[in-house]
Write a protein that holds these residues in place. Structure first.
Motif, PDB file in Angstrom:
ATOM      1  N   ARG A 176       0.197   2.541  12.659  1.00  0.00           N
ATOM      2  CA  ARG A 176       0.554   1.412  11.799  1.00  0.00           C
ATOM      3  C   ARG A 176      -0.698   0.919  11.090  1.00  0.00           C
ATOM      4  O   ARG A 176      -1.689   0.584  11.748  1.00  0.00           O
ATOM      5  CB  ARG A 176       1.149   0.255  12.617  1.00  0.00           C
ATOM      6  N   ARG A 177      -0.657   0.869   9.777  1.00  0.00           N
ATOM      7  CA  ARG A 177      -1.793   0.357   9.019  1.00  0.00           C
ATOM      8  C   ARG A 177      -1.667  -1.160   8.895  1.00  0.00           C
ATOM      9  O   ARG A 177      -0.629  -1.668   8.494  1.00  0.00           O
ATOM     10  CB  ARG A 177      -1.847   0.985   7.634  1.00  0.00           C
ATOM     11  N   LEU A 178      -2.730  -1.858   9.251  1.00  0.00           N
ATOM     12  CA  LEU A 178      -2.654  -3.311   9.206  1.00  0.00           C
ATOM     13  C   LEU A 178      -4.040  -3.921   8.987  1.00  0.00           C
ATOM     14  O   LEU A 178      -5.069  -3.272   9.156  1.00  0.00           O
ATOM     15  CB  LEU A 178      -2.027  -3.865  10.488  1.00  0.00           C
ATOM     16  N   THR A 179      -3.998  -5.191   8.610  1.00  0.00           N
ATOM     17  CA  THR A 179      -5.196  -6.016   8.499  1.00  0.00           C
ATOM     18  C   THR A 179      -5.019  -7.199   9.435  1.00  0.00           C
ATOM     19  O   THR A 179      -3.921  -7.761   9.529  1.00  0.00           O
ATOM     20  CB  THR A 179      -5.363  -6.537   7.052  1.00  0.00           C
ATOM     21  N   TYR A 180      -6.074  -7.547  10.150  1.00  0.00           N
ATOM     22  CA  TYR A 180      -5.987  -8.748  10.975  1.00  0.00           C
ATOM     23  C   TYR A 180      -7.200  -9.635  10.726  1.00  0.00           C
ATOM     24  O   TYR A 180      -8.278  -9.160  10.362  1.00  0.00           O
ATOM     25  CB  TYR A 180      -5.815  -8.422  12.456  1.00  0.00           C
TER      26      TYR A 180
END
Length: 295
Positions: A176-180
């Motif tokens: 899963r590609r994500l930004t946090y």
């Protein structure tokens, strides 16, 4: 006489709890409580009953069920805006939250600990301002991967480590590609698992060392596992998870009182064992000492 509401999930994992209900009620009554028994019949009943009970002025709420039922009861208390103390008699199939705080899974023993115990404040999580969780919000989890492993090995190293160890082709793993965002800093990557936890046991898949977890310090334990580039990196991840040694660039592990996720696609989350439909943005906050548990 103090008013006690006993909320029972009759279909919780341990059917044997049904044989203990009468003795539980009797012991609470002998301890000086006016006991009112409520049964949950469908999802959400625990939250509704707890909310109504708090508003009606109960002195103690006791949940008899699994971690999902306890989540509902705690959510009802939070929604009611009152710090009515909670008791928990674990009767689920995994009892991750109960095990993390050292509660007995023997009904009579758990009840005595409530009657004779002391109050302890515990943190609770809040997702997007409306959904509460007591011990973990996670995504990934490899529920679509089957791998047969003898139970004694799962008990030793954890379910997730064995699922990963059984992967022979990285195409079996969904990333899963994500930004946090944490403390104003932004991080990006492709992750195969994420967990925001207040527990030593995460969904029955992996365990954290007790010295890494404080359930009333106002912070979560956040674990994010990056997508491995080859089977050697996958092996490093398995070792890190097995021994709770997260000093590796393949795993982001840190403590935080809040975290915001921005997702490229909808991702379904699991919240205290229950499904949370996917969102593009997830904001998670720690509500320090949000609930009071008697044990």
């Amino acid at each position: 006489m103090k008013k006690l509401v006993l909320i029972i999930n009759p279909v919780a994992g341990k059917i044997s709890i049904k044989n203990s209900v009468f003795n539980i009620i009797k012991s609470f009554a002998e301890a000086g409580y006016d006991v009112n028994v409520k049964m949950t019949l469908c999802r959400g009943d625990g939250t509704r009953i707890a909310f109504e009970s708090v508003k009606e002025g109960c002195d103690l709420l006791v949940c008899c069920g699994g971690d999902g039922t306890f989540n509902e009861v705690a959510s009802g208390v939070m929604q009611a805006g009152n710090s009515v103390p909670l008791g928990y008699i674990p009767a689920g199939s995994t009892n991750d939250f109960a095990n993390s705080i050292g509660l007995s899974t023997r009904p009579e023993r758990a009840e005595l600990n409530i009657i004779n115990g002391s109050e302890k404040k515990l943190d609770i999580g809040l997702i997007n301002g409306s959904r509460y969780f007591c011990y973990v919000a996670s995504f990934g989890a490899f529920t679509d991967v089957t791998y047969s492993v003898p139970q004694q090995y799962k008990n030793k190293l954890g379910h997730l480590a064995y699922v990963l160890a059984g992967v022979q082709d990285l195409s079996e793993i969904k990333a899963r590609r994500l930004t946090y965002v944490v403390d104003g800093a932004e991080y990006r990557g492709k992750y195969i698992l994420g967990a925001v936890a207040n527990s030593t046991s995460i969904g029955g898949m992996l365990k954290l060392k007790k010295e890494l977890v404080d359930m009333s310090d106002g912070k979560f334990e956040v674990l994010l596992v990056r997508m491995p580039q080859d089977l050697l990196e996958l092996s490093d991840i398995v070792n890190a998870i097995t021994f709770s040694n997260f000093d590796t660039p393949l795993i982001d592990f840190f403590h935080a009182d809040s975290i915001d996720f921005r997702l490229s696609k909808y991702i379904n989350w699991t919240v205290d064992g229950e499904k949370l439909d996917g969102e593009h943005e997830i904001s998670i906050k720690n509500l320090h000492n949000g609930i009071t548990l008697i044990s």
